[in-house]
Motif scaffolding. Structure first.
Motif, PDB file in Angstrom:
ATOM      1  N   ALA A 103       0.835  -1.204   0.000  1.00  0.00           N
ATOM      2  CA  ALA A 103       0.000   0.000   0.000  1.00  0.00           C
ATOM      3  C   ALA A 103       0.869   1.254   0.000  1.00  0.00           C
ATOM      4  O   ALA A 103       0.572   2.239  -0.687  1.00  0.00           O
ATOM      5  N   ALA A 104       1.974   1.221   0.751  1.00  0.00           N
ATOM      6  CA  ALA A 104       2.882   2.369   0.781  1.00  0.00           C
ATOM      7  C   ALA A 104       3.519   2.605  -0.589  1.00  0.00           C
ATOM      8  O   ALA A 104       3.712   3.755  -1.010  1.00  0.00           O
ATOM      9  N   CYS A 105       3.858   1.528  -1.312  1.00  0.00           N
ATOM     10  CA  CYS A 105       4.397   1.672  -2.670  1.00  0.00           C
ATOM     11  C   CYS A 105       3.390   2.386  -3.575  1.00  0.00           C
ATOM     12  O   CYS A 105       3.749   3.270  -4.365  1.00  0.00           O
ATOM     13  N   ALA A 106       2.134   1.985  -3.466  1.00  0.00           N
ATOM     14  CA  ALA A 106       1.102   2.575  -4.313  1.00  0.00           C
ATOM     15  C   ALA A 106       0.888   4.054  -4.018  1.00  0.00           C
ATOM     16  O   ALA A 106       0.481   4.817  -4.905  1.00  0.00           O
ATOM     17  N   LEU A 107       1.163   4.477  -2.798  1.00  0.00           N
ATOM     18  CA  LEU A 107       0.952   5.872  -2.400  1.00  0.00           C
ATOM     19  C   LEU A 107       2.168   6.749  -2.647  1.00  0.00           C
ATOM     20  O   LEU A 107       2.111   7.963  -2.416  1.00  0.00           O
ATOM     21  N   ALA A 108       3.273   6.186  -3.129  1.00  0.00           N
ATOM     22  CA  ALA A 108       4.516   6.948  -3.319  1.00  0.00           C
ATOM     23  C   ALA A 108       4.343   8.002  -4.410  1.00  0.00           C
ATOM     24  O   ALA A 108       3.755   7.747  -5.460  1.00  0.00           O
ATOM     25  N   THR A 109       4.883   9.192  -4.151  1.00  0.00           N
ATOM     26  CA  THR A 109       4.823  10.284  -5.125  1.00  0.00           C
ATOM     27  C   THR A 109       6.201  10.784  -5.528  1.00  0.00           C
ATOM     28  O   THR A 109       6.308  11.673  -6.373  1.00  0.00           O
ATOM     29  N   GLU A 110       7.240  10.237  -4.911  1.00  0.00           N
ATOM     30  CA  GLU A 110       8.617  10.595  -5.241  1.00  0.00           C
ATOM     31  C   GLU A 110       9.423   9.312  -5.373  1.00  0.00           C
ATOM     32  O   GLU A 110       9.088   8.292  -4.735  1.00  0.00           O
ATOM     33  N   PRO A 111      10.514   9.327  -6.167  1.00  0.00           N
ATOM     34  CA  PRO A 111      11.325   8.109  -6.306  1.00  0.00           C
ATOM     35  C   PRO A 111      11.810   7.549  -4.983  1.00  0.00           C
ATOM     36  O   PRO A 111      11.773   6.334  -4.755  1.00  0.00           O
ATOM     37  N   TRP A 112      12.239   8.427  -4.057  1.00  0.00           N
ATOM     38  CA  TRP A 112      12.779   7.933  -2.793  1.00  0.00           C
ATOM     39  C   TRP A 112      11.697   7.246  -1.955  1.00  0.00           C
ATOM     40  O   TRP A 112      11.986   6.304  -1.210  1.00  0.00           O
ATOM     41  N   MET A 113      10.452   7.709  -2.093  1.00  0.00           N
ATOM     42  CA  MET A 113       9.359   7.063  -1.361  1.00  0.00           C
ATOM     43  C   MET A 113       9.134   5.642  -1.866  1.00  0.00           C
ATOM     44  O   MET A 113       8.958   4.708  -1.078  1.00  0.00           O
ATOM     45  N   LEU A 114       9.140   5.482  -3.183  1.00  0.00           N
ATOM     46  CA  LEU A 114       8.941   4.152  -3.754  1.00  0.00           C
ATOM     47  C   LEU A 114      10.099   3.225  -3.403  1.00  0.00           C
ATOM     48  O   LEU A 114       9.887   2.057  -3.074  1.00  0.00           O
ATOM     49  N   ILE A 115      11.316   3.762  -3.433  1.00  0.00           N
ATOM     50  CA  ILE A 115      12.485   2.946  -3.076  1.00  0.00           C
ATOM     51  C   ILE A 115      12.377   2.478  -1.623  1.00  0.00           C
ATOM     52  O   ILE A 115      12.607   1.309  -1.305  1.00  0.00           O
ATOM     53  N   GLY A 168       2.491  -5.067 -17.097  1.00  0.00           N
ATOM     54  CA  GLY A 168       2.030  -4.393 -18.302  1.00  0.00           C
ATOM     55  C   GLY A 168       0.524  -4.296 -18.377  1.00  0.00           C
ATOM     56  O   GLY A 168      -0.035  -3.258 -18.751  1.00  0.00           O
ATOM     57  N   ALA A 169      -0.175  -5.382 -18.011  1.00  0.00           N
ATOM     58  CA  ALA A 169      -1.632  -5.392 -18.062  1.00  0.00           C
ATOM     59  C   ALA A 169      -2.223  -4.368 -17.099  1.00  0.00           C
ATOM     60  O   ALA A 169      -3.165  -3.638 -17.442  1.00  0.00           O
ATOM     61  N   VAL A 170      -1.677  -4.305 -15.889  1.00  0.00           N
ATOM     62  CA  VAL A 170      -2.205  -3.384 -14.888  1.00  0.00           C
ATOM     63  C   VAL A 170      -1.947  -1.937 -15.299  1.00  0.00           C
ATOM     64  O   VAL A 170      -2.836  -1.075 -15.201  1.00  0.00           O
ATOM     65  N   VAL A 171      -0.736  -1.648 -15.781  1.00  0.00           N
ATOM     66  CA  VAL A 171      -0.414  -0.280 -16.177  1.00  0.00           C
ATOM     67  C   VAL A 171      -1.298   0.177 -17.328  1.00  0.00           C
ATOM     68  O   VAL A 171      -1.777   1.314 -17.357  1.00  0.00           O
ATOM     69  N   ASP A 172      -1.536  -0.713 -18.299  1.00  0.00           N
ATOM     70  CA  ASP A 172      -2.375  -0.345 -19.436  1.00  0.00           C
ATOM     71  C   ASP A 172      -3.832  -0.158 -19.029  1.00  0.00           C
ATOM     72  O   ASP A 172      -4.512   0.751 -19.502  1.00  0.00           O
ATOM     73  N   GLY A 173      -4.338  -1.051 -18.166  1.00  0.00           N
ATOM     74  CA  GLY A 173      -5.738  -1.003 -17.800  1.00  0.00           C
ATOM     75  C   GLY A 173      -6.056   0.041 -16.745  1.00  0.00           C
ATOM     76  O   GLY A 173      -7.155   0.599 -16.730  1.00  0.00           O
ATOM     77  N   LEU A 174      -5.122   0.286 -15.829  1.00  0.00           N
ATOM     78  CA  LEU A 174      -5.354   1.220 -14.727  1.00  0.00           C
ATOM     79  C   LEU A 174      -4.213   2.231 -14.689  1.00  0.00           C
ATOM     80  O   LEU A 174      -4.124   3.110 -15.529  1.00  0.00           O
ATOM     81  N   ASN A 175      -3.327   2.109 -13.723  1.00  0.00           N
ATOM     82  CA  ASN A 175      -2.092   2.887 -13.682  1.00  0.00           C
ATOM     83  C   ASN A 175      -1.069   2.087 -12.879  1.00  0.00           C
ATOM     84  O   ASN A 175      -1.395   1.053 -12.297  1.00  0.00           O
ATOM     85  N   TRP A 176       0.179   2.566 -12.846  1.00  0.00           N
ATOM     86  CA  TRP A 176       1.241   1.748 -12.260  1.00  0.00           C
ATOM     87  C   TRP A 176       1.028   1.496 -10.775  1.00  0.00           C
ATOM     88  O   TRP A 176       1.484   0.487 -10.235  1.00  0.00           O
ATOM     89  N   GLN A 177       0.314   2.392 -10.074  1.00  0.00           N
ATOM     90  CA  GLN A 177       0.084   2.190  -8.644  1.00  0.00           C
ATOM     91  C   GLN A 177      -0.678   0.895  -8.351  1.00  0.00           C
ATOM     92  O   GLN A 177      -0.501   0.270  -7.303  1.00  0.00           O
ATOM     93  N   TRP A 178      -1.510   0.461  -9.298  1.00  0.00           N
ATOM     94  CA  TRP A 178      -2.312  -0.737  -9.070  1.00  0.00           C
ATOM     95  C   TRP A 178      -1.484  -2.017  -9.109  1.00  0.00           C
ATOM     96  O   TRP A 178      -1.964  -3.071  -8.682  1.00  0.00           O
TER      97      TRP A 178
END
Length: 471
Positions: A103-115, A168-178
């Motif tokens: 869930a935290a990965c999906a909420l990331a808005t900066e590269p360092w947050m996702l890392i 790829g399927a998720v990014v195309d159908g929704l967005n990368w957060q999913w």
């Protein structure tokens, strides 16, 4: 579920009723699928994440390596904690942490947050992966163990293999957060299921090894950091040289410490068992060559040929579908054919497949040129997953199976991180993301390096003893 002398006596009502093999495989397999899926699920989404978060090539590598490094670093520690505090308890805790970090990965808005969130995901995965195999091995009769491990290997391989397609399927159908949101409902649903089905078990009484953990974690992190930054900053730059040399010194100190520690995190005596040392060396070369190449190849169809993430993922299906079929079959026949034959053949097919890809790759290459090498690579992966796990479980004493599983997974995950770092460094020294032609300029030599590393693993696999000498 088998017990040890350290397992508390449970009243009959508290002991779980015997479960079917399918039920046990489901409760350990679903979490394993999640954690292995997240090894490479971001690969086909990397170009999109790069644009959305303004990430650099170094950031892209750390989106993968933050996960694999924390995963690799803590596998042995998680196994030791599980042996001491209860394998089921730590397995369930790992599922909880992995779900929250997703869930935290999906909420990331900066590269360092996702890392950072990816690193926490890796901590949860470290508790899930080795204990799932230990719990499965203890829950099934010896006669069914190879078949069960084969199916477990197929699930593990499936998670790794379909990562680019799912991403790829998720990014195309929704967005990368999913990509990450999908883990949340799965984790919430599987947690009570696993708690109900699995019984508690304990391993040998092992003390924690904080010194070993610190030396190994910082040493591996320093080496990977040096390799990641070497191509960009220069191999003779002070920080890069300092990281590489310092990491090597720390890893050497780790081995010295482990050889003298009364309670080592990594019992070096395991490596005196030829089957374990040979299969772990093969797993390392396999991970370096294959996952480093996949990191770059998964982006090729988008960056060079302009396909969408889903279209790119679908084009990897000849590679990704093969392990789903081959890995369970390999688990069923490994006792009769022998792990050495299966693993060596698998590594040879992988090396040929990667070399073929490097040979045909150009800016305007047609997709048909990749189908046969993709299939060869997929068969090679399927012949690798289950037999390597079977060798480790068969060669280790029953009390050592937890740490042996953790050791094997640690080596493989360190290989993933090193592969992404090394092959991305080769890519960066010869190419870039500036244009399709420049991407191919970097991709081709990187994949050749991956093929060479896997070919070395094919020869190392010949050192694995035959089936009668494994134990």
């Amino acid at each position: 579920m088998t017990s040890t002398a350290l397992e508390p006596d449970l009243p009959a009502a508290a002991r779980p009723a015997p479960r079917s093999l399918a039920t046990v495989l489901a409760v350990v397999g679903i979490p394993v699928f999640m954690v292995t899926l997240d090894n490479l699920v971001v690969t086909t989404a990397l170009p999109v994440i790069k644009a959305d978060l303004g990430a650099t090539l170094t950031d892209l590598q750390w989106f993968v390596n933050a996960y694999t490094l924390s995963f690799a670093t803590l596998l042995l520690t998680a196994s030791a904690i599980g042996d001491r505090l209860g394998r089921r308890r730590i397995f369930l805790a790992g599922i909880v942490l992995f779900t929250l970090a997703s869930a935290a990965c999906a909420l990331a808005t900066e590269p360092w947050m996702l890392i950072g969130a990816r690193a926490i995901q890796g901590v949860g995965a470290a508790a899930v992966m080795p204990l799932s195999l230990t719990l499965l091995s203890a829950a099934v009769p010896a006669g069914k163990r190879s078949a069960a491990i084969g199916i477990w290997g197929g699930i593990s391989g499936l998670g790794v293999a379909v990562g680019p397609v799912v991403g790829g399927a998720v990014v195309d159908g929704l967005n990368w957060q999913w990509i990450f949101w999908l883990n949340v409902p799965i984790g919430v649903l599987v947690l009570p299921f696993a708690a109900r089905v699995l019984g508690e078990s304990f391993g040998g009484s092992r003390r924690f090894d904080p010194v070993g953990l610190l030396l190994s974690a910082v040493g591996v992190l320093a080496v990977v950091w040096g390799v990641v930054h070497g191509a960009e900053d220069g191999w003779t730059a002070g920080p890069v040289l300092g990281a590489l040399v310092g990491g090597a010194v720390l890893l050497a100190a780790f081995l010295v410490w482990e050889s003298r520690s009364p309670a080592p995190m990594l019992p070096l005596r395991l490596f005196r068992i030829r089957a374990i040392s040979a299969v772990n060396a093969t797993s390392f070369t396999f991970s370096v060559g294959v996952f480093g190449a996949v990191f770059l190849l998964a982006q090729f169809f988008q960056v060079v040929q302009g396909y969408s993430p889903l279209e790119s993922g679908l084009r990897t299906l000849p590679w990704t579908m093969a392990p789903m079929v081959v890995a369970p079959i390999a688990g069923l026949v490994v006792d009769r054919v022998g792990a050495r034959v299966l693993i060596a053949t698998g590594q040879a097919l992988l090396a040929v497949g990667l070399a073929w890809m490097a040979l045909v790759t150009t800016v305007d290459v047609t997709y048909g040129s990749y189908v046969v090498p993709f299939v060869l690579a997929g068969i090679g992966m399927g012949l690798t997953f289950a037999p390597t796990a079977s060798v480790v479980m068969a060669a280790a004493a029953e009390t050592d199976r937890g740490v042996a599983s953790g050791t094997s997974n640690t080596i493989r995950e360190v290989g993933v991180a090193m592969g992404v770092a090394v092959l991305a460094s080769v890519f960066a020294s010869a190419g870039s993301y500036e244009s399709p032609a420049r991407y191919v300029d970097g991709l081709v030599p990187a994949v050749w390096v991956g093929a060479a590393v896997v070919a070395v693993g094919a020869f190392v696999a010949l050192l694995i003893p035959g089936p009668r000498r494994t134990r």
